[in-house]
Each structure stands twice: as C-alpha cells, then as structure tokens.
Design a protein around this motif. Sequence first.
Motif, PDB file in Angstrom:
ATOM      1  N   GLN A  81       0.798  -1.191   0.076  1.00 29.87           N
ATOM      2  CA  GLN A  81      -0.178   0.086   0.048  1.00 29.87           C
ATOM      3  C   GLN A  81       0.825   1.464   0.021  1.00 29.87           C
ATOM      4  O   GLN A  81       0.547   2.031  -0.607  1.00 29.87           O
ATOM      5  N   LEU A  82       1.821   1.210   0.840  1.00 28.71           N
ATOM      6  CA  LEU A  82       2.851   2.363   0.856  1.00 28.71           C
ATOM      7  C   LEU A  82       3.509   2.526  -0.593  1.00 28.71           C
ATOM      8  O   LEU A  82       3.693   3.687  -0.861  1.00 28.71           O
ATOM      9  N   GLN A  83       3.971   1.578  -0.959  1.00 25.98           N
ATOM     10  CA  GLN A  83       4.827   1.596  -2.362  1.00 25.98           C
ATOM     11  C   GLN A  83       3.733   2.078  -3.580  1.00 25.98           C
ATOM     12  O   GLN A  83       3.968   3.000  -4.147  1.00 25.98           O
ATOM     13  N   GLU A  84       2.420   1.862  -3.406  1.00 28.61           N
ATOM     14  CA  GLU A  84       1.556   2.221  -4.658  1.00 28.61           C
ATOM     15  C   GLU A  84       1.078   3.750  -4.161  1.00 28.61           C
ATOM     16  O   GLU A  84       1.194   4.644  -5.084  1.00 28.61           O
ATOM     17  N   SER A  85       1.205   4.011  -2.681  1.00 28.21           N
ATOM     18  CA  SER A  85       1.056   5.578  -2.451  1.00 28.21           C
ATOM     19  C   SER A  85       2.032   6.554  -3.045  1.00 28.21           C
ATOM     20  O   SER A  85       2.008   7.582  -3.775  1.00 28.21           O
ATOM     21  N   LYS A 104       4.058   5.827  -5.231  1.00 28.73           N
ATOM     22  CA  LYS A 104       4.213   5.815  -6.978  1.00 28.73           C
ATOM     23  C   LYS A 104       3.128   6.864  -7.361  1.00 28.73           C
ATOM     24  O   LYS A 104       3.434   7.702  -8.165  1.00 28.73           O
ATOM     25  N   GLN A 105       1.942   7.070  -6.818  1.00 28.69           N
ATOM     26  CA  GLN A 105       1.077   7.875  -7.226  1.00 28.69           C
ATOM     27  C   GLN A 105       1.459   9.370  -6.711  1.00 28.69           C
ATOM     28  O   GLN A 105       0.949  10.374  -7.546  1.00 28.69           O
ATOM     29  N   HIS A 106       2.080   9.652  -5.603  1.00 26.87           N
ATOM     30  CA  HIS A 106       2.495  10.657  -5.443  1.00 26.87           C
ATOM     31  C   HIS A 106       3.538  11.450  -6.375  1.00 26.87           C
ATOM     32  O   HIS A 106       3.579  12.537  -6.590  1.00 26.87           O
ATOM     33  N   LYS A 107       4.357  10.398  -6.577  1.00 28.04           N
ATOM     34  CA  LYS A 107       5.537  10.760  -7.522  1.00 28.04           C
ATOM     35  C   LYS A 107       4.933  11.125  -8.754  1.00 28.04           C
ATOM     36  O   LYS A 107       5.291  12.089  -9.640  1.00 28.04           O
ATOM     37  N   GLU A 108       3.884  10.263  -9.414  1.00 33.60           N
ATOM     38  CA  GLU A 108       3.320  10.592 -10.670  1.00 33.60           C
ATOM     39  C   GLU A 108       2.835  12.020 -10.576  1.00 33.60           C
ATOM     40  O   GLU A 108       2.630  12.789 -11.648  1.00 33.60           O
ATOM     41  N   PHE A 109       2.130  12.363  -9.415  1.00 34.51           N
ATOM     42  CA  PHE A 109       1.453  13.649  -9.391  1.00 34.51           C
ATOM     43  C   PHE A 109       2.372  14.549  -9.615  1.00 34.51           C
ATOM     44  O   PHE A 109       2.457  15.847 -10.044  1.00 34.51           O
TER      45      PHE A 109
END
Length: 96
Positions: free
Chosen positions: A77-81, A83-88
């Motif tokens: 869950q942390l890794q996915e979060s 990743k999403q923050h980095k993409e944003f």
Amino acid sequence: SERDLTFRVIPKNLDPKKTKVSRIMTKNVETIQPTKTTFDAIQIMKSKGFRHLPVVEKKKIVGILSMRDLYDFANDQLQESLKQHKEFMFGTGYGS
C-alpha cells in the motif's frame, strides 16, 4: 508453532515426539472476524504479542493472518501511494 516448540517444549526438557499438542498449545486463543480491518488485526497482535491471528467466521477458522502478511500488505500500500504521489508531483501520471 515453532515458537511453542522453542519456548514450551525444549526449555522444559519435554520429548517433542511424545509431547501432546494440547499440553503446549495456546489456550483461549484470540481471534478476529473477516469484517475487521488490518489495523484491528495489528492492534490485537501488538497488544497480545502474537505473530499469528486466526480469522474466524461462524465459529470456523477461515484463515490465519501473520504479522508478515500484514507487513507485506502495508508495504504494498505504501509503495503504491508513493508511486501515485510521484506521478502527481512530476506529472508522469497526469491525465491517465
């Protein structure tokens, strides 16, 4: 579990081949229902010092959670979060 063997059989010089499980098993086992959250499971396991927690529904074991399961889930869950923050932040996931 291996911990039961390590802490309840060997130190008491019991013969593992002859010692009945009922003699060393944990009595009055704490359980959790499948409708509870992973946070609930972690709270129980931390407060009681468990590494495994049976999941029970209608008086039947439907699974066993391990602290490793919960760690892996939280890590995913942390890794996915992240990743999403980095993409944003860097625009790589913008508009997709």
